[in-house]
Write a protein that holds these residues in place. Sequence first.
Motif, PDB file in Angstrom:
ATOM      1  N   ALA A  35       0.831  -1.206   0.000  1.00 17.59           N
ATOM      2  CA  ALA A  35       0.000   0.000   0.000  1.00 17.59           C
ATOM      3  C   ALA A  35       0.862   1.250   0.000  1.00 17.59           C
ATOM      4  N   SER A  36       1.961   1.212   0.730  1.00 22.23           N
ATOM      5  CA  SER A  36       2.876   2.352   0.757  1.00 22.23           C
ATOM      6  C   SER A  36       3.474   2.611  -0.617  1.00 22.23           C
ATOM      7  N   ALA A  37       3.777   1.532  -1.342  1.00 18.30           N
ATOM      8  CA  ALA A  37       4.338   1.676  -2.687  1.00 18.30           C
ATOM      9  C   ALA A  37       3.343   2.328  -3.625  1.00 18.30           C
ATOM     10  N   VAL A  38       2.105   1.819  -3.616  1.00 19.14           N
ATOM     11  CA  VAL A  38       1.072   2.361  -4.499  1.00 19.14           C
ATOM     12  C   VAL A  38       0.782   3.816  -4.139  1.00 19.14           C
ATOM     13  N   GLY A  39       0.602   4.078  -2.856  1.00 16.58           N
ATOM     14  CA  GLY A  39       0.280   5.431  -2.417  1.00 16.58           C
ATOM     15  C   GLY A  39       1.371   6.434  -2.731  1.00 16.58           C
ATOM     16  N   ALA A  40       2.618   6.042  -2.527  1.00 13.42           N
ATOM     17  CA  ALA A  40       3.731   6.956  -2.800  1.00 13.42           C
ATOM     18  C   ALA A  40       3.729   7.396  -4.261  1.00 13.42           C
ATOM     19  N   LEU A  41       3.473   6.457  -5.167  1.00  9.13           N
ATOM     20  CA  LEU A  41       3.432   6.785  -6.592  1.00  9.13           C
ATOM     21  C   LEU A  41       2.283   7.739  -6.909  1.00  9.13           C
ATOM     22  N   VAL A  42       1.131   7.480  -6.320  1.00  9.63           N
ATOM     23  CA  VAL A  42      -0.040   8.319  -6.594  1.00  9.63           C
ATOM     24  C   VAL A  42       0.169   9.739  -6.086  1.00  9.63           C
ATOM     25  N   TRP A  43       0.547   9.880  -4.828  1.00  9.19           N
ATOM     26  CA  TRP A  43       0.687  11.219  -4.250  1.00  9.19           C
ATOM     27  C   TRP A  43       1.808  12.009  -4.902  1.00  9.19           C
ATOM     28  N   ALA A  44       2.913  11.342  -5.252  1.00  6.48           N
ATOM     29  CA  ALA A  44       4.023  12.048  -5.896  1.00  6.48           C
ATOM     30  C   ALA A  44       3.636  12.535  -7.289  1.00  6.48           C
ATOM     31  N   ALA A  45       2.973  11.660  -8.069  1.00  5.64           N
ATOM     32  CA  ALA A  45       2.584  12.036  -9.431  1.00  5.64           C
ATOM     33  C   ALA A  45       1.627  13.225  -9.421  1.00  5.64           C
ATOM     34  N   TYR A  46       0.640  13.179  -8.542  1.00  5.74           N
ATOM     35  CA  TYR A  46      -0.338  14.267  -8.499  1.00  5.74           C
ATOM     36  C   TYR A  46       0.225  15.534  -7.857  1.00  5.74           C
ATOM     37  N   SER A  47       1.275  15.387  -7.025  1.00  8.90           N
ATOM     38  CA  SER A  47       1.869  16.590  -6.420  1.00  8.90           C
ATOM     39  C   SER A  47       2.557  17.458  -7.462  1.00  8.90           C
ATOM     40  N   SER A 192       3.975   6.697 -14.093  1.00  3.29           N
ATOM     41  CA  SER A 192       4.965   7.418 -14.900  1.00  3.29           C
ATOM     42  C   SER A 192       6.255   7.655 -14.127  1.00  3.29           C
ATOM     43  N   SER A 193       6.153   7.771 -12.798  1.00  2.51           N
ATOM     44  CA  SER A 193       7.355   7.990 -11.987  1.00  2.51           C
ATOM     45  C   SER A 193       8.334   6.826 -12.115  1.00  2.51           C
ATOM     46  N   LEU A 194       7.791   5.620 -12.306  1.00  5.99           N
ATOM     47  CA  LEU A 194       8.661   4.440 -12.397  1.00  5.99           C
ATOM     48  C   LEU A 194       9.588   4.501 -13.604  1.00  5.99           C
ATOM     49  N   TRP A 195       9.194   5.281 -14.627  1.00  2.00           N
ATOM     50  CA  TRP A 195      10.006   5.382 -15.831  1.00  2.00           C
ATOM     51  C   TRP A 195      11.359   6.028 -15.533  1.00  2.00           C
ATOM     52  N   LEU A 196      11.447   6.780 -14.439  1.00  2.00           N
ATOM     53  CA  LEU A 196      12.729   7.369 -14.045  1.00  2.00           C
ATOM     54  C   LEU A 196      13.758   6.287 -13.730  1.00  2.00           C
ATOM     55  N   LEU A 197      13.291   5.133 -13.302  1.00  2.00           N
ATOM     56  CA  LEU A 197      14.217   4.072 -12.909  1.00  2.00           C
ATOM     57  C   LEU A 197      14.843   3.355 -14.096  1.00  2.00           C
ATOM     58  N   ARG A 198      14.531   3.817 -15.312  1.00  6.36           N
ATOM     59  CA  ARG A 198      15.292   3.290 -16.448  1.00  6.36           C
ATOM     60  C   ARG A 198      16.722   3.816 -16.406  1.00  6.36           C
ATOM     61  N   SER A 199      16.937   4.865 -15.601  1.00  5.82           N
ATOM     62  CA  SER A 199      18.299   5.350 -15.375  1.00  5.82           C
ATOM     63  C   SER A 199      19.069   4.326 -14.554  1.00  5.82           C
ATOM     64  N   PRO A 200      20.220   3.843 -15.039  1.00  4.35           N
ATOM     65  CA  PRO A 200      21.002   2.869 -14.260  1.00  4.35           C
ATOM     66  C   PRO A 200      21.389   3.399 -12.888  1.00  4.35           C
ATOM     67  N   ASN A 201      21.662   4.698 -12.785  1.00  3.49           N
ATOM     68  CA  ASN A 201      22.063   5.286 -11.505  1.00  3.49           C
ATOM     69  C   ASN A 201      20.944   5.173 -10.478  1.00  3.49           C
ATOM     70  N   LEU A 202      19.757   5.629 -10.856  1.00  5.09           N
ATOM     71  CA  LEU A 202      18.642   5.624  -9.917  1.00  5.09           C
ATOM     72  C   LEU A 202      18.221   4.208  -9.553  1.00  5.09           C
ATOM     73  N   PHE A 203      18.234   3.308 -10.541  1.00  8.24           N
ATOM     74  CA  PHE A 203      17.865   1.928 -10.247  1.00  8.24           C
ATOM     75  C   PHE A 203      18.894   1.267  -9.336  1.00  8.24           C
ATOM     76  N   ALA A 204      20.166   1.548  -9.582  1.00 12.96           N
ATOM     77  CA  ALA A 204      21.235   0.925  -8.785  1.00 12.96           C
ATOM     78  C   ALA A 204      21.149   1.334  -7.314  1.00 12.96           C
ATOM     79  N   VAL A 205      20.997   2.634  -7.048  1.00 13.15           N
ATOM     80  CA  VAL A 205      20.946   3.067  -5.644  1.00 13.15           C
ATOM     81  C   VAL A 205      19.643   2.627  -4.976  1.00 13.15           C
ATOM     82  N   THR A 206      18.573   2.497  -5.766  1.00 14.22           N
ATOM     83  CA  THR A 206      17.318   1.977  -5.206  1.00 14.22           C
ATOM     84  C   THR A 206      17.487   0.532  -4.771  1.00 14.22           C
TER      85      THR A 206
END
Length: 420
Positions: A35-47, A192-206
């Motif tokens: 639930a935290s994962a889903v909610g974080a994506l929703v609130w961030a996208a709409y913010s 749409s926020s998940l598309w940022l993780l196509r960056s190797p840097n962001l995915f690696a540190v995640t």
Amino acid sequence: MFVSATFVPSIPQIAKDLDSTHAVVSLTVSLSILASAVGALVWAAYSSFYGRRWMYLWGVPFLCIGSWGVAMAASLKSLLFWRFVQMFGCSGGIPLGAGVIGDIYKLEERGTAIGVFFGATLFGLAVAPFLGGAAAQYWSWRNLHYFIAAWGLLELLLVYLSFPETSHPGTLGIDKLKRRRWIHITWVNPLSSLWLLRSPNLFAVTLASTLVLITDYVLLVPLAYTIGVRYGIANEAIIGACFLPNGLGNFIGAPIAGRLSDVVIRRWREKREGVWFPEDRLRATWIGGLVMVPLSVGASGLITTYVGGPVGLWLNLLCLYTNGMGVDFVFNPIGSYNLDVVRSQSAEATAASAAIRSLILSAATALIIPSIERIGVAWTDIIAAVLAIIGQGIIFLTIRYGDRMRASVDVDFSTTENNS
């Protein structure tokens, strides 16, 4: 953090009240993470479309309604449903807070700001298990969630009266509309926020932060069945108190780690004669990722297995404190790094990282108790320690090849000019 952490110590009482097993009720922990994962994506996208302030005002009512539902749950199914609603409502806190910090703080102040933010946030994590355990033992886990619902209403009032919008004028999606209605409702794709993780840097540190954070869950989720059983602790309030050292380590470590990451990036920038290399901030993770985290979780497993009595209990509490600090020394620099490299999308980057991290943790959490039952506490904790070391290896590769990784996939990375 508070809402999440108050639940774990009361699992034995909830299992008894709902006529279920500990392992089944523990699935609510995995569901909470989802639930935290889903909610974080929703609130961030709409913010990014409506602003940070409005997302706080929209999210807190979900927390209040969900808390009321949890308190009234008469079956495991209703508990799972309302727990999802509750955690969905409060899941915007971290990504929205990170977005606010990205809005108002400069590059070389951001680590300290993130540290203070996490320190304040993790204060709830420090006291929540004790309060949750005390409520379960001397009050009622249901009354605790009624209280959380009432507290949410107070938070809603405080945000409405005192929290301004921090997004820069003209940057929100709604500001760019030529025509808009008085009440304008727009679909924003939360994925749409998940598309940022196509960056190797962001995915690696995640991935690296997730492998480190698993150690926290390995120690805390089964605590009532590891430390509690091993040292004969049956009182929920005392079990809750055993969570305090880890929360205290988080609380103390967060601002120290944030400050350290700012010092590291300033010193390396001076060495490079003013040239900013974002991955320099990740050098602040070494002491936590290579020493504090793997040693604390590995030692806890061995101590629980082989050292009994008060000495074993006190050594375990020391391990919990060390692990809490160590996780912060990895987590905070990575959080600041995400803000540094994609400042204009700081909330989305934080949410995307949190979502992937939560999905992995929800699966890992469901395996913790079965793993302990099958191979024992020691081997389960040692495996977690090895995973943390692997995570630190990923961070090392990101530091070493960060510029090439950023060049391979551009997600509108920040530059020195627009990141001051």
